[in-house]
Enzyme design. Structure first.
Site, PDB file in Angstrom:
ATOM      1  N   SER A 127       0.833  -1.200   0.000  1.00 32.94           N
ATOM      2  CA  SER A 127       0.000   0.000   0.000  1.00 32.94           C
ATOM      3  C   SER A 127       0.867   1.248   0.000  1.00 32.94           C
ATOM      4  CB  SER A 127      -0.916   0.020   1.225  1.00 32.94           C
ATOM      5  OG  SER A 127      -1.656   1.235   1.262  1.00 32.94           O
ATOM      6  N   LYS A 181      -4.295  -6.874   3.424  1.00 36.85           N
ATOM      7  CA  LYS A 181      -4.337  -5.765   2.456  1.00 36.85           C
ATOM      8  C   LYS A 181      -5.776  -5.496   2.014  1.00 36.85           C
ATOM      9  CE  LYS A 181      -2.757  -2.666  -0.452  1.00 36.85           C
ATOM     10  NZ  LYS A 181      -3.712  -2.509  -1.520  1.00 36.85           N
ATOM     11  N   HIS A 184      -7.392  -3.638   4.810  1.00 32.17           N
ATOM     12  CA  HIS A 184      -6.812  -2.282   4.759  1.00 32.17           C
ATOM     13  C   HIS A 184      -7.566  -1.434   3.745  1.00 32.17           C
ATOM     14  CE1 HIS A 184      -4.287   0.551   2.501  1.00 32.17           C
ATOM     15  NE2 HIS A 184      -3.584   0.765   3.600  1.00 32.17           N
ATOM     16  N   ASN A 185      -7.781  -1.988   2.548  1.00 26.37           N
ATOM     17  CA  ASN A 185      -8.478  -1.240   1.503  1.00 26.37           C
ATOM     18  C   ASN A 185      -9.932  -0.983   1.875  1.00 26.37           C
ATOM     19  OD1 ASN A 185      -6.034  -1.605   0.196  1.00 26.37           O
ATOM     20  ND2 ASN A 185      -6.971  -2.087  -1.764  1.00 26.37           N
ATOM     21  N   GLU A 188      -9.948   1.848   4.115  1.00 26.99           N
ATOM     22  CA  GLU A 188      -9.661   3.011   3.259  1.00 26.99           C
ATOM     23  C   GLU A 188     -10.945   3.531   2.611  1.00 26.99           C
ATOM     24  OE1 GLU A 188      -7.660   3.224  -1.078  1.00 26.99           O
ATOM     25  OE2 GLU A 188      -6.322   2.455   0.477  1.00 26.99           O
TER      26      GLU A 188
END
Length: 466
Positions: A127, A181, A184-185, A188
């Site tokens: 990222s 990940k 995480h996104n 986000e």
């Protein structure tokens, strides 16, 4: 002849910048791209420690053994095709690393497939976008730990640093890196949408101009709300348009796309019987933004609701506190999802370490991650971030602001699905009654699905009066 230490396949924006990042740390890097013109352009720029190849086998033969190859190509079938192609040339113990946004179950499958061929496979979440790739991203490697140890010198060298520590740590087996990940996104998505809703509320109800809102977001970024996304939001609102008078933001079409990681997070949430309602609301907000014809029709059919007059200075503080709490809920939901996945897939995720590598280099880097680190470092078995004492104090201070802002948004017709989802979620946790007893009764009425009673143990069925 000196061999290259690592190879990168895929030299578009992310791949190129990662290659240059690795090369700048004095590693010998080989590059290959399906379209040789891309590789040739890099060669013409004569970067130190980088050599590009037109032929895949020549690229592979240039690497020292065990070969280490990082794939920076589009997720999906292209990765499968490359794995099949590389398997023809690689030897036992060679390492393939997928640095794209691959679906974690695909990573698990590819790991098993290549293991049969005695080729090692790592799924690596990266990222930070173009700038992060070049100057230091946040890196989330998953796979066999011994294999990770063979490549950690590259990954930890190029990762972003926070207080001297690399924002890269071993996440867990098989698909764990790509799973983290993915979440995480998802976080986000929620954080970006919370900032969108703050912008809309300040603009439509607070009546602030773009430059005034930029000042507000800049002040947020000097507080406990300091984050990459808050920082760039302020900068975006200040950016002048090159073609017309005013700010660029007012000339950008009002719809947003996505690449799918937010959808994956929402799907996994349902499969895991968890609740990431803020991430789901943010994904659906992007989806709905693309309903061009329906939105145009409704804009003609319905007038804008009258917004309530507010004291703009008081209101901006209410929005700030609502944003802070909404962000906390989004992170709490995301980390709860990872905690459940850790048990479900036997990954033994260290949530404190995961929070630590998000502190720099990545899109969701934020001051609040220090609080999350502290929470999990003090109690690795913490069931949910919303049970942390420091976070409970923030909830108590801010929940009324979140309630006020959500109410004003609904009354004023300002679409704020993530703010509303945040207060709804907290009310679901806080309320003694959420109506699920009626759901049990309804299911038993029409399908004899049984129910449980509050005054005795066991499963019950009632013959309802039709």
């Amino acid at each position: 002849m000196i061999k290259n230490q690592i190879g990168i396949i895929g030299l578009s924006t992310m791949g190129k910048n990662l290659a240059l990042n690795i090369a700048s740390h004095n590693f010998k890097v080989a590059g290959y791209n399906r379209t040789y013109a891309v590789t040739k352009d890099m060669m013409n720029e004569e970067y130190n420690n980088f050599i590009g190849y037109a032929d895949l086998k020549e690229f592979i033969d240039s690497l020292e053994k065990p070969r280490k190859i990082l794939l920076m190509v589009k997720a999906g079938q292209a990765i499968d095709d490359l794995c099949n192609q590389l398997a023809e040339y690689l030897d036992t113990g060679d390492i393939i690393m997928d640095g794209g946004n691959s679906y974690f179950k695909d990573t698990i499958r590819r790991n098993e497939y290549l293991k049969e061929k005695r080729i090692n496979y790592l799924g690596i979440g990266i990222s930070g976008g173009e700038k992060g790739a070049r100057l230091g991203p946040s890196i989330m490697p998953g796979g066999d730990k011994d294999v990770y140890n063979e490549v950690k010198v590259f990954l930890e060298s190029i990762a972003a640093k926070k207080n001297g520590e690399p924002c890269c740590t071993y996440i867990g087996p098989d698909g764990a890196g790509h799973y983290v990940k993915m979440v995480h996104n998802g976080i986000e998505y929620a954080d970006m949408q919370l900032l969108v809703e703050s912008y809309l509320l300040l603009k439509k109800i607070g009546r602030y101009t773009n430059s005034e809102m930029a000042l507000i977001f800049e002040s947020w970024n000097q507080s406990e709300l300091k984050s990459y996304l808050v920082e760039i939001t302020a900068k975006i609102l200040r950016e002048k348009d090159e073609l017309r008078d005013g700010e660029l933001i007012d000339y950008i079409i009002d719809k947003a796309s996505q690449k799918g990681t937010g959808k994956w997070t929402s799907k996994e949430t349902l499969d895991q019987d968890q609740n990431t309602s803020l991430i789901g609301a943010a994904v659906l907000a992007r989806v709905t933004s693309n309903f061009d014809e329906l939105r145009n029709t409704y804009q003609m059919l319905f007038d804008e609701p009258m917004t309530k007059e507010v004291n703009p200075y008081v209101f901006q503080e209410e929005v700030r506190k609502a944003y802070q709490l909404g962000k906390i809920v989004a992170y709490a939901q995301g980390f709860a999802l990872m905690k459940d996945a850790s048990k479900r897939y036997n990954w033994n995720l260290d949530l404190g370490k995961i929070a630590s590598i998000f502190r720099a280099g990545c899109i969701i880097q934020a001051e609040f991650l220090q609080v999350i680190m502290k929470s999990y470092n003090e109690d690795k078995n913490l069931e949910n971030l919303l049970l942390d004492e420091e976070i409970i104090r923030v909830i108590r201070r801010n929940i009324q602001s979140l309630r006020v802002v959500s109410s004003l948004a609904i009354r004023g017709g300002v679409p704020s699905p993530v703010f509303v989802s945040a207060i709804t979620y907290l009310d679901q946790l806080r309320s003694k009654h959420v109506g699920a007893n009626l759901i049990q009764a309804q299911r038993d009425f029409f399908g004899a699905h049984t129910f449980e009673r509050i005054d005795q143990e066991g499963i019950n069925h009632h013959e309802w009066n039709e």
